[in-house]
Design an enzyme around this catalytic site. Structure first.
Site, mmCIF file in Angstrom:
data_model
loop_
_atom_site.group_PDB
_atom_site.id
_atom_site.type_symbol
_atom_site.label_atom_id
_atom_site.label_comp_id
_atom_site.label_asym_id
_atom_site.label_seq_id
_atom_site.Cartn_x
_atom_site.Cartn_y
_atom_site.Cartn_z
ATOM 1 N N ASP A 21 0.813 -1.225 0.000
ATOM 2 C CA ASP A 21 0.000 0.000 0.000
ATOM 3 C C ASP A 21 0.842 1.268 0.000
ATOM 4 O O ASP A 21 2.053 1.216 0.190
ATOM 5 C CB ASP A 21 -0.895 0.005 1.245
ATOM 6 C CG ASP A 21 -2.169 -0.783 1.018
ATOM 7 O OD1 ASP A 21 -2.523 -0.992 -0.161
ATOM 8 O OD2 ASP A 21 -2.800 -1.185 2.008
ATOM 9 N N TYR A 35 6.939 -10.028 6.868
ATOM 10 C CA TYR A 35 6.682 -8.592 7.012
ATOM 11 C C TYR A 35 7.242 -8.145 8.354
ATOM 12 O O TYR A 35 7.209 -8.896 9.326
ATOM 13 C CB TYR A 35 5.177 -8.299 6.992
ATOM 14 C CG TYR A 35 4.565 -8.225 5.630
ATOM 15 C CD1 TYR A 35 4.571 -7.040 4.902
ATOM 16 C CD2 TYR A 35 3.950 -9.334 5.067
ATOM 17 C CE1 TYR A 35 3.992 -6.959 3.647
ATOM 18 C CE2 TYR A 35 3.368 -9.265 3.795
ATOM 19 C CZ TYR A 35 3.402 -8.068 3.097
ATOM 20 O OH TYR A 35 2.823 -7.996 1.857
#
Lengths: 246, 246
Positions: free
Chosen positions: A52, A110
Protein backbone atom coordinates in the site's frame (compact mmCIF):
# COMPACT_ATOMS: atom_id res chain seq x y z
CA UNK A 1 14.74 -15.32 -20.62
CA UNK A 2 12.96 -14.87 -17.31
CA UNK A 3 14.62 -12.55 -14.78
CA UNK A 4 13.88 -12.60 -11.03
CA UNK A 5 14.72 -9.42 -9.13
CA UNK A 6 14.87 -8.50 -5.47
CA UNK A 7 14.00 -4.83 -5.02
CA UNK A 8 13.91 -2.50 -2.04
CA UNK A 9 11.95 0.72 -2.06
CA UNK A 10 11.10 3.61 0.18
CA UNK A 11 7.31 3.75 0.01
CA UNK A 12 7.05 7.32 1.31
CA UNK A 13 6.50 9.01 -2.03
CA UNK A 14 4.55 6.23 -3.74
CA UNK A 15 0.82 5.58 -4.05
CA UNK A 16 1.64 1.93 -3.41
CA UNK A 17 3.26 -0.79 -5.49
CA UNK A 18 0.65 -1.50 -8.16
CA UNK A 19 0.16 0.62 -11.28
CA UNK A 20 -2.72 3.12 -11.06
CA UNK A 21 -3.53 5.79 -13.61
CA UNK A 22 -1.93 9.20 -12.90
CA UNK A 23 -0.26 7.98 -9.71
CA UNK A 24 3.39 7.43 -8.92
CA UNK A 25 3.77 3.70 -8.24
CA UNK A 26 6.73 1.34 -7.81
CA UNK A 27 5.56 -0.97 -10.59
CA UNK A 28 5.11 2.04 -12.85
CA UNK A 29 8.69 3.20 -12.25
CA UNK A 30 10.12 -0.29 -12.82
CA UNK A 31 8.13 -0.80 -16.03
CA UNK A 32 9.23 2.61 -17.27
CA UNK A 33 12.89 1.74 -16.66
CA UNK A 34 12.41 -1.57 -18.49
CA UNK A 35 10.67 0.22 -21.37
CA UNK A 36 13.71 2.48 -21.81
CA UNK A 37 16.13 -0.43 -21.56
CA UNK A 38 14.16 -2.35 -24.21
CA UNK A 39 14.05 0.69 -26.49
CA UNK A 40 10.31 1.23 -26.35
CA UNK A 41 9.14 -2.37 -26.03
CA UNK A 42 6.71 -2.61 -23.07
CA UNK A 43 7.68 -5.23 -20.47
CA UNK A 44 5.21 -6.34 -17.82
CA UNK A 45 6.53 -7.13 -14.35
CA UNK A 46 4.89 -9.56 -11.92
CA UNK A 47 5.53 -9.02 -8.21
CA UNK A 48 5.00 -11.33 -5.21
CA UNK A 49 2.11 -9.06 -4.21
CA UNK A 50 1.19 -5.41 -3.75
CA UNK A 51 2.09 -3.03 -0.99
CA UNK A 52 0.00 0.00 0.00
CA UNK A 53 0.84 3.69 -0.08
CA UNK A 54 3.64 4.53 2.34
CA UNK A 55 4.56 0.86 2.88
CA UNK A 56 8.22 0.02 2.31
CA UNK A 57 10.01 -3.01 0.90
CA UNK A 58 13.30 -4.40 2.08
CA UNK A 59 13.07 -7.38 -0.27
CA UNK A 60 10.10 -7.38 -2.63
CA UNK A 61 10.45 -9.87 -5.52
CA UNK A 62 9.27 -9.55 -9.12
CA UNK A 63 9.93 -11.26 -12.42
CA UNK A 64 9.75 -10.32 -16.09
CA UNK A 65 10.78 -11.71 -19.47
CA UNK A 66 13.46 -10.07 -21.57
CA UNK A 67 15.21 -10.77 -24.85
CA UNK A 68 18.23 -8.68 -23.83
CA UNK A 69 21.52 -10.48 -23.43
CA UNK A 70 22.67 -8.98 -20.11
CA UNK A 71 24.75 -11.05 -17.62
CA UNK A 72 22.69 -11.53 -14.46
CA UNK A 73 25.08 -9.59 -12.21
CA UNK A 74 24.78 -6.57 -14.54
CA UNK A 75 20.99 -6.35 -14.37
CA UNK A 76 20.93 -4.35 -11.10
CA UNK A 77 23.31 -1.74 -12.56
CA UNK A 78 21.37 -1.51 -15.81
CA UNK A 79 18.05 -0.99 -14.00
CA UNK A 80 19.29 1.18 -11.12
CA UNK A 81 20.80 3.66 -13.59
CA UNK A 82 17.28 4.18 -14.98
CA UNK A 83 15.30 4.01 -11.73
CA UNK A 84 14.54 6.91 -9.35
CA UNK A 85 16.59 6.95 -6.17
CA UNK A 86 13.82 5.57 -3.95
CA UNK A 87 13.80 2.21 -5.78
CA UNK A 88 16.93 0.02 -5.73
CA UNK A 89 17.37 -3.39 -7.36
CA UNK A 90 19.42 -5.43 -4.88
CA UNK A 91 19.89 -8.64 -6.86
CA UNK A 92 18.89 -10.26 -10.15
CA UNK A 93 19.11 -13.80 -11.49
CA UNK A 94 17.93 -15.83 -14.46
CA UNK A 95 15.27 -18.36 -13.48
CA UNK A 96 13.25 -21.13 -15.10
CA UNK A 97 10.58 -19.81 -17.47
CA UNK A 98 7.90 -21.34 -15.21
CA UNK A 99 9.01 -19.34 -12.16
CA UNK A 100 6.33 -16.92 -10.96
CA UNK A 101 7.08 -14.32 -8.27
CA UNK A 102 3.57 -14.51 -6.87
CA UNK A 103 2.44 -18.11 -7.37
CA UNK A 104 5.72 -19.74 -6.36
CA UNK A 105 6.13 -17.75 -3.11
CA UNK A 106 6.03 -20.21 -0.22
CA UNK A 107 6.17 -17.68 2.61
CA UNK A 108 6.52 -13.99 3.27
CA UNK A 109 8.07 -12.00 6.05
CA UNK A 110 6.68 -8.59 7.01
CA UNK A 111 8.18 -6.36 9.66
CA UNK A 112 6.50 -3.55 11.54
CA UNK A 113 8.62 -0.90 13.30
CA UNK A 114 7.35 0.93 16.36
CA UNK A 115 9.27 3.88 17.75
CA UNK A 116 8.87 4.23 21.51
CA UNK A 117 10.84 7.47 21.96
CA UNK A 118 9.10 10.13 24.02
CA UNK A 119 9.72 12.93 21.53
CA UNK A 120 9.05 12.12 17.89
CA UNK A 121 12.27 11.42 15.97
CA UNK A 122 12.18 13.58 12.85
CA UNK A 123 14.37 11.12 10.93
CA UNK A 124 12.04 8.19 11.57
CA UNK A 125 8.72 9.91 10.86
CA UNK A 126 8.24 8.01 7.58
CA UNK A 127 9.95 4.78 8.64
CA UNK A 128 8.60 3.81 12.05
CA UNK A 129 5.24 4.25 13.79
CA UNK A 130 5.61 6.66 16.72
CA UNK A 131 3.83 5.05 19.66
CA UNK A 132 5.30 6.24 22.95
CA UNK A 133 2.99 4.33 25.34
CA UNK A 134 4.55 1.63 27.46
CA UNK A 135 3.89 -1.91 26.23
CA UNK A 136 3.60 -5.11 28.23
CA UNK A 137 5.70 -7.36 26.01
CA UNK A 138 4.94 -10.53 27.92
CA UNK A 139 1.19 -10.04 27.32
CA UNK A 140 1.99 -9.35 23.66
CA UNK A 141 4.05 -12.56 23.43
CA UNK A 142 1.11 -14.50 24.88
CA UNK A 143 -1.21 -13.03 22.24
CA UNK A 144 1.33 -13.90 19.53
CA UNK A 145 1.25 -17.54 20.58
CA UNK A 146 -2.52 -17.56 20.02
CA UNK A 147 -2.15 -15.93 16.60
CA UNK A 148 0.48 -18.34 15.27
CA UNK A 149 -0.81 -21.36 13.40
CA UNK A 150 -3.49 -21.92 10.77
CA UNK A 151 -6.65 -19.85 11.28
CA UNK A 152 -9.41 -18.10 9.42
CA UNK A 153 -8.21 -14.49 9.70
CA UNK A 154 -11.51 -12.81 8.71
CA UNK A 155 -11.31 -10.73 11.92
CA UNK A 156 -7.91 -9.42 10.82
CA UNK A 157 -8.54 -8.12 7.33
CA UNK A 158 -10.45 -5.28 5.71
CA UNK A 159 -14.17 -6.14 6.00
CA UNK A 160 -14.79 -5.94 2.25
CA UNK A 161 -11.86 -8.26 1.32
CA UNK A 162 -13.05 -10.19 -1.73
CA UNK A 163 -11.01 -13.33 -1.19
CA UNK A 164 -13.10 -16.44 -0.52
CA UNK A 165 -10.57 -18.33 1.53
CA UNK A 166 -9.38 -16.32 4.50
CA UNK A 167 -7.46 -19.17 6.06
CA UNK A 168 -3.77 -18.40 6.40
CA UNK A 169 -0.88 -19.82 8.42
CA UNK A 170 1.38 -17.67 10.55
CA UNK A 171 4.60 -19.61 11.10
CA UNK A 172 6.16 -17.23 13.58
CA UNK A 173 5.91 -13.80 15.18
CA UNK A 174 9.17 -12.50 16.56
CA UNK A 175 9.66 -9.37 18.66
CA UNK A 176 12.96 -7.59 18.12
CA UNK A 177 13.91 -4.90 20.65
CA UNK A 178 16.35 -2.43 19.15
CA UNK A 179 17.26 0.70 21.10
CA UNK A 180 14.05 2.67 21.34
CA UNK A 181 12.29 0.54 18.75
CA UNK A 182 10.17 -2.57 18.89
CA UNK A 183 10.05 -4.50 15.64
CA UNK A 184 7.47 -7.20 14.98
CA UNK A 185 8.49 -9.82 12.43
CA UNK A 186 5.67 -11.91 10.96
CA UNK A 187 6.42 -14.95 8.81
CA UNK A 188 3.45 -16.61 7.20
CA UNK A 189 2.12 -18.48 4.20
CA UNK A 190 0.49 -15.29 3.00
CA UNK A 191 -1.32 -12.29 4.41
CA UNK A 192 -4.76 -10.82 3.70
CA UNK A 193 -5.37 -7.18 2.86
CA UNK A 194 -4.19 -4.99 5.81
CA UNK A 195 -3.74 -8.15 7.91
CA UNK A 196 -0.30 -7.26 9.34
CA UNK A 197 -1.40 -3.73 10.20
CA UNK A 198 -4.54 -5.00 11.97
CA UNK A 199 -2.54 -7.69 13.80
CA UNK A 200 -0.14 -4.99 15.06
CA UNK A 201 -3.03 -2.70 16.06
CA UNK A 202 -4.50 -5.58 18.07
CA UNK A 203 -1.15 -6.43 19.68
CA UNK A 204 -0.75 -2.79 20.76
CA UNK A 205 -4.17 -2.99 22.45
CA UNK A 206 -2.93 -6.11 24.24
CA UNK A 207 0.33 -4.38 25.22
CA UNK A 208 -1.64 -1.46 26.66
CA UNK A 209 -3.97 -3.74 28.63
CA UNK A 210 -7.11 -2.90 26.65
CA UNK A 211 -7.38 -6.42 25.24
CA UNK A 212 -6.75 -9.62 27.18
CA UNK A 213 -4.20 -11.82 25.37
CA UNK A 214 -6.43 -14.82 26.07
CA UNK A 215 -9.30 -13.22 24.18
CA UNK A 216 -7.38 -13.66 20.90
CA UNK A 217 -8.94 -17.10 20.19
CA UNK A 218 -12.38 -15.53 20.72
CA UNK A 219 -11.53 -12.69 18.28
CA UNK A 220 -10.34 -15.24 15.70
CA UNK A 221 -13.45 -17.39 16.18
CA UNK A 222 -15.76 -14.38 15.82
CA UNK A 223 -14.72 -13.80 12.17
CA UNK A 224 -15.65 -10.17 12.43
CA UNK A 225 -13.37 -7.21 11.72
CA UNK A 226 -14.97 -5.14 14.48
CA UNK A 227 -13.55 -7.47 17.16
CA UNK A 228 -9.87 -6.70 16.44
CA UNK A 229 -7.78 -3.55 16.88
CA UNK A 230 -7.17 -0.49 14.72
CA UNK A 231 -5.22 -0.57 11.47
CA UNK A 232 -1.83 0.98 12.27
CA UNK A 233 -0.30 3.38 9.68
CA UNK A 234 1.44 2.05 6.58
CA UNK A 235 4.74 3.86 7.11
CA UNK A 236 5.87 1.42 9.84
CA UNK A 237 5.41 -1.61 7.57
CA UNK A 238 8.08 -3.36 5.50
CA UNK A 239 7.72 -6.29 3.09
CA UNK A 240 10.92 -7.82 4.41
CA UNK A 241 11.49 -11.05 2.48
CA UNK A 242 9.72 -13.39 0.08
CA UNK A 243 10.58 -17.08 0.37
CA UNK A 244 10.66 -19.62 -2.48
CA UNK A 245 11.49 -23.32 -2.58
CA UNK A 246 14.74 -23.98 -4.33
CA UNK B 1 10.89 36.68 27.90
CA UNK B 2 13.71 35.02 25.97
CA UNK B 3 13.14 31.40 24.91
CA UNK B 4 15.95 29.00 23.96
CA UNK B 5 14.92 26.02 21.82
CA UNK B 6 16.66 22.85 20.70
CA UNK B 7 15.34 21.77 17.31
CA UNK B 8 15.99 18.77 15.09
CA UNK B 9 15.19 18.83 11.41
CA UNK B 10 15.45 16.63 8.37
CA UNK B 11 17.25 18.85 5.85
CA UNK B 12 16.20 16.81 2.80
CA UNK B 13 13.40 19.06 1.64
CA UNK B 14 14.89 22.39 2.74
CA UNK B 15 17.02 24.92 0.87
CA UNK B 16 19.06 25.22 4.06
CA UNK B 17 18.41 26.80 7.44
CA UNK B 18 18.46 30.51 6.68
CA UNK B 19 15.52 32.43 5.21
CA UNK B 20 15.79 33.04 1.44
CA UNK B 21 13.09 34.56 -0.73
CA UNK B 22 10.78 31.98 -2.38
CA UNK B 23 12.62 29.03 -0.83
CA UNK B 24 11.52 26.56 1.81
CA UNK B 25 13.85 27.08 4.78
CA UNK B 26 13.90 25.88 8.38
CA UNK B 27 14.05 29.41 9.77
CA UNK B 28 11.14 30.37 7.52
CA UNK B 29 9.00 27.53 8.87
CA UNK B 30 9.84 28.33 12.50
CA UNK B 31 9.12 32.05 12.06
CA UNK B 32 5.83 31.24 10.36
CA UNK B 33 4.81 29.00 13.29
CA UNK B 34 5.75 31.78 15.74
CA UNK B 35 3.81 34.33 13.67
CA UNK B 36 0.67 32.19 13.97
CA UNK B 37 1.20 31.61 17.68
CA UNK B 38 1.62 35.37 18.24
CA UNK B 39 -1.50 36.15 16.18
CA UNK B 40 0.28 37.95 13.36
CA UNK B 41 3.10 39.59 15.28
CA UNK B 42 6.40 38.77 13.51
CA UNK B 43 9.02 37.14 15.74
CA UNK B 44 12.63 36.88 14.60
CA UNK B 45 14.59 33.78 15.57
CA UNK B 46 18.37 33.67 16.02
CA UNK B 47 20.11 30.32 15.50
CA UNK B 48 23.59 29.14 16.48
CA UNK B 49 24.47 29.25 12.77
CA UNK B 50 23.19 28.20 9.36
CA UNK B 51 23.14 24.80 7.76
CA UNK B 52 23.17 24.22 4.00
CA UNK B 53 20.60 22.56 1.75
CA UNK B 54 20.22 18.87 2.58
CA UNK B 55 22.14 19.18 5.87
CA UNK B 56 20.32 17.84 8.93
CA UNK B 57 20.19 18.92 12.55
CA UNK B 58 19.99 16.64 15.55
CA UNK B 59 20.31 19.56 17.98
CA UNK B 60 20.35 23.01 16.41
CA UNK B 61 19.72 25.83 18.92
CA UNK B 62 17.87 29.10 18.42
CA UNK B 63 16.37 31.82 20.60
CA UNK B 64 13.58 34.38 20.29
CA UNK B 65 11.68 36.82 22.48
CA UNK B 66 8.01 36.38 23.25
CA UNK B 67 5.39 38.09 25.35
CA UNK B 68 3.27 34.93 25.57
CA UNK B 69 2.81 33.38 28.98
CA UNK B 70 3.48 29.73 28.13
CA UNK B 71 5.15 27.39 30.68
CA UNK B 72 8.52 26.29 29.26
CA UNK B 73 7.61 22.60 29.02
CA UNK B 74 4.57 23.53 26.89
CA UNK B 75 6.56 25.45 24.25
CA UNK B 76 7.56 22.32 22.26
CA UNK B 77 3.90 21.21 21.99
CA UNK B 78 2.72 24.70 21.05
CA UNK B 79 5.32 25.01 18.28
CA UNK B 80 5.28 21.40 17.03
CA UNK B 81 1.53 21.58 16.46
CA UNK B 82 2.19 24.44 14.00
CA UNK B 83 5.41 23.15 12.41
CA UNK B 84 5.68 20.81 9.41
CA UNK B 85 6.61 17.21 10.24
CA UNK B 86 10.27 17.57 9.20
CA UNK B 87 10.99 20.09 11.99
CA UNK B 88 10.62 19.03 15.64
CA UNK B 89 11.26 21.16 18.72
CA UNK B 90 12.92 18.83 21.25
CA UNK B 91 13.23 21.15 24.22
CA UNK B 92 12.56 24.73 25.27
CA UNK B 93 13.57 26.80 28.27
CA UNK B 94 13.44 30.40 29.47
CA UNK B 95 16.90 32.00 29.54
CA UNK B 96 18.48 35.28 30.57
CA UNK B 97 17.61 38.12 28.18
CA UNK B 98 21.32 38.44 27.32
CA UNK B 99 21.58 34.84 26.08
CA UNK B 100 22.37 34.62 22.37
CA UNK B 101 22.23 31.28 20.51
CA UNK B 102 25.08 32.26 18.21
CA UNK B 103 27.38 34.49 20.27
CA UNK B 104 27.22 32.42 23.45
CA UNK B 105 27.95 29.09 21.77
CA UNK B 106 31.25 27.77 23.15
CA UNK B 107 31.57 24.70 20.92
CA UNK B 108 29.73 22.78 18.26
CA UNK B 109 29.56 19.12 17.36
CA UNK B 110 28.99 18.04 13.79
CA UNK B 111 28.62 14.43 12.69
CA UNK B 112 29.14 13.02 9.22
CA UNK B 113 27.66 9.61 8.34
CA UNK B 114 29.25 7.39 5.71
CA UNK B 115 27.47 4.27 4.52
CA UNK B 116 29.89 1.53 3.48
CA UNK B 117 27.32 -1.01 2.23
CA UNK B 118 28.05 -2.48 -1.18
CA UNK B 119 24.58 -1.88 -2.56
CA UNK B 120 23.05 1.54 -1.85
CA UNK B 121 20.55 1.41 1.01
CA UNK B 122 17.37 3.08 -0.24
CA UNK B 123 16.38 4.14 3.29
CA UNK B 124 19.67 5.95 3.91
CA UNK B 125 19.97 7.79 0.60
CA UNK B 126 19.19 11.17 2.17
CA UNK B 127 20.79 10.48 5.56
CA UNK B 128 24.22 8.98 4.96
CA UNK B 129 26.84 9.41 2.20
CA UNK B 130 27.15 6.16 0.24
CA UNK B 131 30.87 5.46 -0.12
CA UNK B 132 31.52 1.76 -0.53
CA UNK B 133 35.33 1.89 -0.91
CA UNK B 134 37.40 0.32 1.83
CA UNK B 135 38.95 2.80 4.24
CA UNK B 136 42.18 2.52 6.19
CA UNK B 137 40.93 3.77 9.55
CA UNK B 138 44.35 3.83 11.19
CA UNK B 139 45.64 6.20 8.49
CA UNK B 140 42.50 8.32 8.99
CA UNK B 141 43.09 8.40 12.76
CA UNK B 142 46.64 9.60 12.15
CA UNK B 143 45.34 12.40 9.92
CA UNK B 144 42.76 13.33 12.59
CA UNK B 145 45.55 13.81 15.14
CA UNK B 146 47.17 16.34 12.81
CA UNK B 147 43.85 18.17 12.29
CA UNK B 148 43.00 18.53 15.98
CA UNK B 149 44.19 21.68 17.69
CA UNK B 150 44.23 25.37 16.76
CA UNK B 151 45.04 26.04 13.11
CA UNK B 152 44.33 28.42 10.27
CA UNK B 153 41.84 26.32 8.28
CA UNK B 154 41.99 28.35 5.03
CA UNK B 155 42.75 25.10 3.14
CA UNK B 156 39.54 23.60 4.50
CA UNK B 157 36.91 26.15 3.61
CA UNK B 158 35.27 27.50 0.46
CA UNK B 159 37.90 29.65 -1.33
CA UNK B 160 35.73 32.78 -1.33
CA UNK B 161 34.89 32.62 2.42
CA UNK B 162 34.65 36.23 3.55
CA UNK B 163 35.70 35.75 7.16
CA UNK B 164 38.95 37.45 8.05
CA UNK B 165 40.03 35.13 10.81
CA UNK B 166 40.17 31.52 9.64
CA UNK B 167 41.77 30.23 12.82
CA UNK B 168 39.61 27.64 14.54
CA UNK B 169 40.17 24.99 17.19
CA UNK B 170 39.14 21.37 16.71
CA UNK B 171 38.88 19.80 20.16
CA UNK B 172 38.31 16.25 19.03
CA UNK B 173 37.54 14.04 16.06
CA UNK B 174 35.98 10.73 16.97
CA UNK B 175 35.30 7.81 14.63
CA UNK B 176 32.23 5.76 15.49
CA UNK B 177 31.83 2.42 13.73
CA UNK B 178 28.20 1.34 13.65
CA UNK B 179 27.20 -1.68 11.59
CA UNK B 180 27.92 -0.73 8.00
CA UNK B 181 28.41 2.93 8.84
CA UNK B 182 31.36 5.07 9.80
CA UNK B 183 30.42 8.25 11.65
CA UNK B 184 32.88 11.10 12.12
CA UNK B 185 32.18 13.34 15.10
CA UNK B 186 33.91 16.74 15.08
CA UNK B 187 33.85 18.96 18.15
CA UNK B 188 35.33 22.41 17.71
CA UNK B 189 35.15 26.05 18.70
CA UNK B 190 33.46 26.80 15.39
CA UNK B 191 33.60 25.74 11.78
CA UNK B 192 34.14 27.71 8.57
CA UNK B 193 31.84 27.45 5.54
CA UNK B 194 31.89 23.84 4.25
CA UNK B 195 34.76 23.04 6.62
CA UNK B 196 33.39 19.73 7.96
CA UNK B 197 32.51 18.51 4.46
CA UNK B 198 36.02 19.35 3.16
CA UNK B 199 37.63 17.75 6.21
CA UNK B 200 35.67 14.55 5.54
CA UNK B 201 36.54 14.64 1.83
CA UNK B 202 40.20 14.91 2.77
CA UNK B 203 39.95 12.09 5.34
CA UNK B 204 38.38 9.83 2.69
CA UNK B 205 41.37 10.53 0.42
CA UNK B 206 43.63 9.52 3.31
CA UNK B 207 41.57 6.39 3.96
CA UNK B 208 41.86 5.41 0.30
CA UNK B 209 45.64 5.98 0.26
CA UNK B 210 45.54 8.97 -2.12
CA UNK B 211 46.77 11.37 0.56
CA UNK B 212 49.49 10.61 3.10
CA UNK B 213 48.23 11.30 6.65
CA UNK B 214 51.52 13.02 7.38
CA UNK B 215 50.92 15.53 4.60
CA UNK B 216 48.07 17.08 6.62
CA UNK B 217 50.38 19.65 8.32
CA UNK B 218 51.64 20.65 4.84
CA UNK B 219 48.05 21.07 3.60
CA UNK B 220 47.20 23.21 6.64
CA UNK B 221 50.37 25.32 6.20
CA UNK B 222 49.65 25.88 2.49
CA UNK B 223 46.45 27.86 3.22
CA UNK B 224 45.05 26.96 -0.15
CA UNK B 225 41.73 25.23 -0.80
CA UNK B 226 43.17 23.35 -3.79
CA UNK B 227 45.43 21.30 -1.49
CA UNK B 228 42.62 19.52 0.38
CA UNK B 229 40.02 16.96 -0.71
CA UNK B 230 36.61 17.24 -2.32
CA UNK B 231 33.54 18.63 -0.54
CA UNK B 232 31.41 15.61 0.33
CA UNK B 233 27.61 15.90 -0.11
CA UNK B 234 25.47 17.74 2.44
CA UNK B 235 23.06 14.87 3.12
CA UNK B 236 25.60 12.99 5.30
CA UNK B 237 26.08 15.99 7.61
CA UNK B 238 24.33 16.65 10.95
CA UNK B 239 24.64 19.64 13.26
CA UNK B 240 24.67 17.36 16.28
CA UNK B 241 24.96 19.60 19.36
CA UNK B 242 25.66 23.19 20.32
CA UNK B 243 27.47 23.72 23.61
CA UNK B 244 27.02 26.67 25.99
CA UNK B 245 28.61 27.54 29.32
CA UNK B 246 26.17 27.25 32.16
Amino acid sequence: MRVKCIVSYDGTHFSGYQVQPNKRTVQGEIEEALLKLHKGQPIKVHASGRTDAGVHAHGQVFHFDSCLNIPEEKWPYALNSLLPEDVVIIEASYVNPDFHARFNATAKEYRYRINQQKVKDVFKRNYSFHYQYKLDLSAIRQACNHLCGTHDFTSFCVAKTEVDDKVRTIYSIEIIEDDSEIIFSFIGSGFLYNMVRILVGTLLDVGQGYTDPNSIPVIIEGRNRSLSGKTVPGHGLYLWKVHYDN
